[in-house]
Design an enzyme around this catalytic site. Structure first.
Site, PDB file in Angstrom:
ATOM      1  N   ASP A  50      -2.090  32.499 -20.728  1.00 35.90           N
ATOM      2  CA  ASP A  50      -1.265  32.004 -21.830  1.00 35.90           C
ATOM      3  C   ASP A  50      -0.894  30.576 -21.490  1.00 35.90           C
ATOM      4  OD1 ASP A  50      -1.227  34.382 -23.307  1.00 35.90           O
ATOM      5  OD2 ASP A  50       0.356  35.197 -22.045  1.00 35.90           O
ATOM      6  N   ASP A  69      -2.181  41.157 -33.852  1.00 27.02           N
ATOM      7  CA  ASP A  69      -0.901  41.493 -33.222  1.00 27.02           C
ATOM      8  C   ASP A  69      -0.226  42.535 -34.096  1.00 27.02           C
ATOM      9  OD1 ASP A  69      -1.424  39.591 -31.300  1.00 27.02           O
ATOM     10  OD2 ASP A  69      -0.220  38.024 -32.260  1.00 27.02           O
TER      11      ASP A  69
END
Lengths: 201, 268
Positions: free
Chosen positions: B11, B130
């Site tokens: 990330d 998501d």
């Protein structure tokens, strides 16, 4: 050596893989580069039809050079283009350097075939020097080649069917997997190709 | 035999890996190229790089970091975050990514998946989803409701990095993106992400059973058992994890050895 640029996708991976293996690489769509190169690489990105179309102006020279003995390495789609015809997106003719056709993987398995799978070595070949039977390599494809002459099959892989994953016919070498994405094993295969081109194995 | 894949996730924010600061085995854990090379050498099966800020003014930094990271790895490399157009995809692929992950842009304009798959091939188009659980105690029209040990749920797609609900059923959306030409699904559970309580098994299994493309499960890995569960009970093709690798809780080979000992095919 020259890597043929079909005009789509990522060619950095194969370029840096070959460079790491010791080659000097030029991405090209020019006839003179093919003539000057010690070897030709057909990379594995894009779709069959577009790639063949893009190669049309180079076809005659490329076929002549390969016929005269210049080593060529086809990767993934680059392997498939070596064959007579493919059924990806409707029937389409390839380079016909190897007799046979390219067909879709069976529907019983998830397609595309994505991930690390093993190769079963059928016969000795300099491209697989110091590569173990059962080594893992990285695949991404929905179609596979079926050569008329089984003698050209160097290694196979099972996924729904047992298909040729490494092919060799004289100075023509090809892998259905991506050596540039297959970690250490893949780099070894690229180093072997460089050594073949330099005449050291 | 095709193996299950173990995928560390970087990330990235402002050019640095944000979960990696306490990672023991590396001095500068915040540098994406360095971590990427480390995971490549550790025998990771792929790498995912997500630019989690992804504002357009940072575009050039992203491309530069993607390039420098891609240069260090010889395994498949997926890049996502802020990809909005065919041009963005082309740029990221030319920077050395093998696949791109599309999330928000696909919800806003599903045709982008189709167009991208036709242009670059399905194999390099990953649709990131998501998903968040929604209680389904009453009847939910047009939603796929799954009975779990905690009750009945359906899953809602969120966009903009998990901030915006869309009302869209995540399981149905997974089927749609397959039809549009996505080559893989990266499925993240918002509920479980970062909790280390395990993956959302019912969600993962339902998506795997209803689609015919590989599914990468993400969100919740805290133990080796969690990864084993999602690859077996959850039927996932690959497991993605970030914190357990960055913080050095487990190495890639710890995970693979554990799976191998339990009969899960992995590349050792």
């Amino acid at each position: 050596m020259c890597v043929i640029d079909y005009g789509v996708g990522n060619l950095r991976s194969i370029t840096k893989g070959l460079e790491k293996a010791g080659a000097t690489v030029k991405l090209t769509t020019k006839i003179e580069d093919i003539l000057n190169a010690e070897a030709i690489v057909l990379p594995g990105v894009g779709a069959f039809k577009d790639a063949v179309k893009k190669m049309e102006p180079l076809k005659e020279v490329l076929l002549k050079e390969v016929e005269d003995g210049k080593p060529i390495l086809g990767i993934c789609l680059g392997l498939q283009i070596l064959f007579e015809e493919s059924f990806e997106g409707g029937r389409c003719e390839g380079l016909a350097l190897i007799k046979g056709r390219v067909i879709r993987l069976p529907s019983e398995v998830k397609v595309p075939h994505i991930g690390w799978n093993t190769i079963k070595i059928k016969k000795k070949n300099p491209l697989l020097r110091e590569v173990n039977d059962g080594a893992y390599v990285y695949f991404v494809h929905s179609y596979y080649a079926t050569p008329d002459n089984e003698e050209v099959i160097v290694a196979t892989t099972k996924y729904g069917v047992e298909f040729p994953s490494v092919i060799c016919d004289g100075n023509i070498f090809a892998t259905q997997f991506h050596p540039e994405k297959s970690g250490e094993v893949g780099l070894k295969i690229l180093r072997n190709f460089v050594a073949i081109v330099k005449g050291s194995i | 035999m095709l193996t299950k894949r173990i995928i560390p996730c970087l990330d990235v924010k402002d050019g640095r890996v944000v979960k990696g600061i306490q990672f023991k085995n590396l001095r500068d854990a915040g540098d994406p190229p360095e971590l990427a090379q480390f995971y490549d050498e550790q025998n990771a099966d792929e790498l995912v790089f997500l630019d989690i800020t992804a504002s357009s003014d940072k575009r050039r930094i992203l491309i530069d970091v993607v390039k420098r990271t891609a240069d260090r790895v010889f395994i498949p490399f997926t890049v996502g975050g802020g990809i909005r157009s065919i041009d963005d995809i082309r740029q990221v692929l030319c920077a050395g990514a093998d696949k791109v992950a599309i999330n928000t842009a696909a919800i806003k304009n599903p045709e982008i998946i189709k167009e991208a798959a036709e242009k670059f091939g399905s194999q390099c188009i990953v649709c990131a989803i998501d998903a968040k659980r929604v209680r389904a105690d009453e009847e939910c029209k047009n939603k796929i409701v799954v009975e779990t040990s905690e009750g009945k749920f359906w899953w809602e797609v969120y966009i903009y990095g998990g901030r915006t609900p869309t009302g869209i059923d995540a399981i149905k959306w997974a089927c749609t993106v397959e039809k549009l030409g996505a080559g893989e699904i990266l499925l993240t559970s918002i509920d479980y992400d970062g909790t280390k309580n395990g993956y959302d098994i019912p969600l993962t299994r339902e998506v795997c059973r209803r689609t015919r493309i590989p599914v990468i499960a993400s969100g919740g890995a805290g133990t080796l058992e969690h990864i084993y569960q999602v690859l077996t009970d959850g039927e996932a093709d690959a497991a993605l994890a970030a914190s357990i690798f960055h913080y050095g809780t487990y190495s890639i080979s710890d995970v693979k050895r554990y799976l191998h000992d339990r009969g899960v095919p992995v590349r050792l």
